[in-house]
Design a protein around this motif. Structure first.
Motif: not given
Length: 484
Positions: A199, A203, A344, A347
């Motif tokens: 994460i 992100l 998400v 990714r």
């Protein structure tokens, strides 16, 4: 800090100082102690090698005469030469400078000391956040590793999101928690820590602000900090993270997401109420603030099951949900999962493939067998019963020996008791004194640098005998330090 696992042989005909000189020279010449490596103080070396300080002085003088070490006032003694520079015309790489310039932040010294002490089998570990080896399912694990005739197992790489069979099983498993997520919305990871790493790099941008409860597990690891993120703590109360100020703080600090452990919080053991979970979800939806929900302790309830995960009421894909078997089944299996919107997950799966090309196929197979067969649920029932016995036993000891020197709240699940000491003593001195006597503690400063009055006690790892012995001696040490 150098790891020295050797001692001179006092029965040898070779003088002690020559044995020490030979040992240290070998470390330097082999390149294990590279240029810039700090040599421990004379006193520390004398204690480590169990010799007189004069013996150490003689050994260091010989190494200095050989040009291998150098002492400078104010900076101590360090390695200045090794075999590469003795044999080559150009000096070897200064690996110490590389180590210092790496982008990943090192653990704080206290955590490094805890990690080192945990490797000592004689230590009573009163703060360790994992199940005791005695509670791990060794025999059941052997059974799940025995394959049926004609059954095959993948020994190659799995697809980017992980084993489809395991993701299908987890999809069904999560329905019991009220979470609807298809296999495409699930990513298999090597534990919750890797989930946070993915994460942080997949992100978020450098400089992003992460909200979290304070104290928090996030402060004990440097995943977000090493990626250039800033952590911002929001206080807890008996129902969980205080949500009232989140909207104002989000706009003020331009926060990117909120990280929370709602069920049996690490380190406080707090259980977020059902009402607070909904309030937190509502305010984060309103402020467009994504939530990372860390639910690795959710299955370890001891009295009654907790409220449904925040993710169960998430209808807008606002929550990234993390689960794992590391706390419940085995820390060595290293399998967890992230649940979230497909873009998400896609990714994060791409980032994961770039870092390790997928979690262990064998571990994924084993976890799938555990959950799919129903064996995981049966095992959880056993673990809950064992942990409840340990929690109640620890509370009995606290009631007997700590009633006048500390306060605490009885946790309804998880591993931890958040112990607040009443006397104004130095927690660091207490940590050092306890460690000298073979008792390892987790000070509150590990989870909040400003917290100087708490200890995180764990009843999950130490045996009942160790819990009793360790806590009784801990109470004595607190009283001793308070009387100084």
């Amino acid at each position: 800090m150098l790891q020295i696992d050797w001692k001179p042989q006092k029965s040898s005909t070779l003088p002690l100082h020559l044995q020490i000189t030979t040992y240290m020279k070998k470390k330097i010449m082999n390149g294990e102690w590279t240029i810039g490596t700090k040599i421990p103080s004379q006193r520390a070396l004398a204690q480590q090698f169990e010799v007189n300080r004069s013996t150490i002085v003689t050994a260091l003088e010989e190494l200095a005469a050989d040009g291998l070490i150098e002492s400078k006032v104010g900076s101590g003694t360090s390695v200045v030469n090794n075999t590469w520079s003795l044999l080559a015309s150009t000096p070897p790489p200064d690996w110490t400078s590389y180590v210092r310039s790496g982008i990943h932040e090192p653990n704080i010294q206290l955590i490094q000391k805890i990690n080192e002490a945990e490797a000592d089998p004689t230590i009573i570990r009163l703060g360790t956040g994992e199940l005791s080896p005695d509670l791990l399912p060794h025999e059941q694990m052997k059974q799940f590793l025995q394959m049926e005739v004609g059954e095959t197992i993948s020994l190659g790489y799995e697809e980017p999101k992980g084993s489809l069979a395991l993701r299908e099983t987890i999809s069904q498993y999560l329905k019991r928690k009220g979470i609807e997520a298809g296999p495409a919305s699930i990513l298999i990871v090597s534990g919750a820590l890797q989930a946070l790493q993915l994460i942080s790099v997949g992100l978020l941008k450098r400089g992003s602000v992460i909200f979290h409860e304070t104290p928090s597990y996030l402060n004990s690891i440097h995943v977000f900090q090493s990626a250039g993120m800033k952590l911002f703590g929001i206080p807890l109360d008996h129902e969980g993270i205080q949500h009232d100020s989140i909207g104002r703080l989000k706009r003020q600090h331009q926060a990117s997401l909120l990280y929370t452990i709602p069920s049996f919080h690490n380190p406080t053991g707090t259980l977020m109420s059902e009402n607070r979970r909904q309030q937190l979800l509502d305010i984060c939806k309103k402020e467009a603030l994504p939530i990372i929900e860390d639910d690795v302790y959710g299955e370890l309830w001891l009295d009654t099951p907790p409220a449904k995960p925040i993710k169960a009421n998430d209808t807008q894909g606002n929550v990234l949900y993390m689960g794992s078997v590391s706390k419940s089944l085995s820390p060595g299996v290293r399998i967890g999962w992230i649940v979230g919107p497909e873009p998400v997950i896609d990714r994060l799966a791409d980032i994961k493939m770039q870092t390790d090309y997928g979690s262990s196929s064998l571990s994924q197979y084993v976890v799938n067998q555990w959950i799919k067969s129903g064996g995981y649920e049966e095992y959880l029932d056993q673990i809950r019963a064992e942990l409840k016995v340990r929690r109640d036993f620890a509370i009995t000891i606290l009631n007997t020996y700590f009633s006048k020197i500390a306060t605490w709240t009885i946790p309804s699940g998880g591993f931890y008791i958040w112990l607040r000491l009443q006397p104004e003593i130095s927690i660091r001195k207490l940590f050092d004194r306890a460690l000298q006597e073979g008792i390892l503690l987790n000070p509150g400063s590990v989870y909040d640098k400003n917290n100087l009055e708490h200890l995180r006690l764990s009843y999950a790892y130490a045996s009942l005998e160790e819990i009793e012995k360790g806590l009784i001696r801990l109470a004595e040490l607190i009283i001793e330090l308070n009387s100084l």
